[in-house]
Scaffold this active site. Structure first.
Site: not given
Ligand code: CP3
Length: 341
Positions: A24, A28, A37, A74, A150
């Protein structure tokens, strides 16, 4: 060709200092991410806009010069390609509709709308052009079990109850769901390699909630199948596995899933992890809360990891994604300590 330290480690070589990146890392905690964003309008629009997604992929590289860039996307784009409606409600996390259960599995039988995923492949091409050749470009997907939690739950849940119940009540139906996700993931990962990814990571965020038997059925088996099928099409494809929370089941994962590295969460015993490292390169392990805390607690956590894992192939990383409130100065402190300056 310039060598990439991270790829050297995946090939089993020891690197000092270890290559470093963060799960990640585009997100943010970075003001420049929040700005783009906002410009994109929503998280999903950002994922599907190759120019902006490439920009946020590169932001943490410019700021910190990590050893890997991970494409901004994602894991839930796969359910969307399989026909579920994906939305991210502000402050609430992802929603997928309708929920998939034994009664509506046929919804998944249509063709995969691979068009949903082509912007991500374009992002990889754009990043490839800009990226310093010493820095690895990573693609990724979710592991079928985690993606299925999910899909069955219609979003995130505290205990992944919907998928666990589905798997016990209708194992054959659940196997169809897992297989559908696995097949789409193979096509997606192959596309990512062809677009220019140097390696990919398979995120199994929820593997830790399963009993050992279910772990073998729904995590080990399908992930091994993905690795084999991707390598049929991309010989020697470099793949990192992240079975989060697997505990001692890691042993069976390592024996049966021929990945090039295992990413470790922060709960794993380090003696046990060193034994894993004698079989396969390892990555990770820093508690994201230690990075959030900063100061001497962060220094101690980093030193313990470097001491345990520096005598073998190792990639420094967090044990899960960076927390949104993490100060940038803590990331800088971590980098200076790991790189020894
Ligand atoms: O690592 C990176 O920088 C690459 C991008 C990346 C994102 N999600 C961007 C993201 C990667 C590799 C993921 C993987 C992901 N997404 C997983 C597996 C890894 C983990 O974190 O467990 C999962 C379970 C998801 C599903 C997901 N996406 C959820 C549950 C959420 C909401 C929770 C949260 O942190 O906001 C997301 C949103 C998400 N994916 C964000 C980002 C940068 C936040 C979105 C925002 O900008 O508000």
């Amino acid at each position: 060709m310039t060598s990439k330290p991270l790829i050297d480690v995946l090939a089993g070589r020891e690197c000092s200092p270890p290559p470093i990146w963060m799960m990640r890392q585009a997100g943010r905690y970075l003001p420049e991410y929040r700005q783009i964003r906002e410009q994109a309008g929503s998280f999903l629009k950002l994922c599907l806009n190759p120019k902006l997604a490439a920009e946020v992929t590169l932001q943490p590289i410019r700021r910190f010069r990590f050893d890997a860039a991970i494409v901004f996307a994602d894991i839930l784009l796969i359910p969307s390609a399989l026909g579920q409606r994906l939305t991210f409600a502000e402050g609430e996390g992802p929603r997928l509709a309708p929920r998939i259960g034994p009664e509506n599995l046929e919804k998944l039988e249509g063709s995969v709308d691979i068009g949903v995923l082509t912007p991500v492949l374009e992002t990889i091409r754009l990043v490839r052009r800009e990226l310093d050749p010493a820095i690895a470009l990573l693609g990724f997907c979710g592991a079928p079990w985690t993606v299925a939690t999910y899909m069955a739950g219609g979003g995130g849940s505290a205990d992944q109850a919907a998928a666990r119940l589905f798997a016990y009540q209708d194992p054959q139906g659940f196997a169809r769901l897992i297989d559908r996700v696995a097949q789409a993931s193979v096509d997606y990962l192959v596309g990512q390699f062809r677009a220019g990814a140097d390696a990919v990571q398979i995120f199994d965020t929820w593997s830790g909630v399963l009993s050992p038997e279910e772990f073998d059925l729904w995590c080990v088996g399908p992930t091994a199948e993905i690795v084999a099928q991707v390598r049929d099409q991309i010989p020697g494809a470099r793949i990192i596995g992240f079975p989060r929370g697997a505990g001692t089941s890691l042993r069976r994962y390592v024996d049966q899933v021929p990945v090039d590295a295992i990413s470790l969460d922060w709960t794993v015993d380090r003696m046990f992890a060193r034994d894993i490292q004698s079989h396969v390169p390892i990555q990770g392990n820093l508690d994201p809360h230690a990075l959030l805390a900063g100061g001497p607690a962060l220094d101690r956590a980093i030193d313990a990891i470097l001491e345990a894992f520096s005598n073998g192939p190792f990639i420094f990383n967090l044990g899960h994604g960076i927390l949104a409130d993490t100060p940038i100065s803590h990331v800088e402190r971590m980098l200076a300590r790991v790189r020894g300056h």
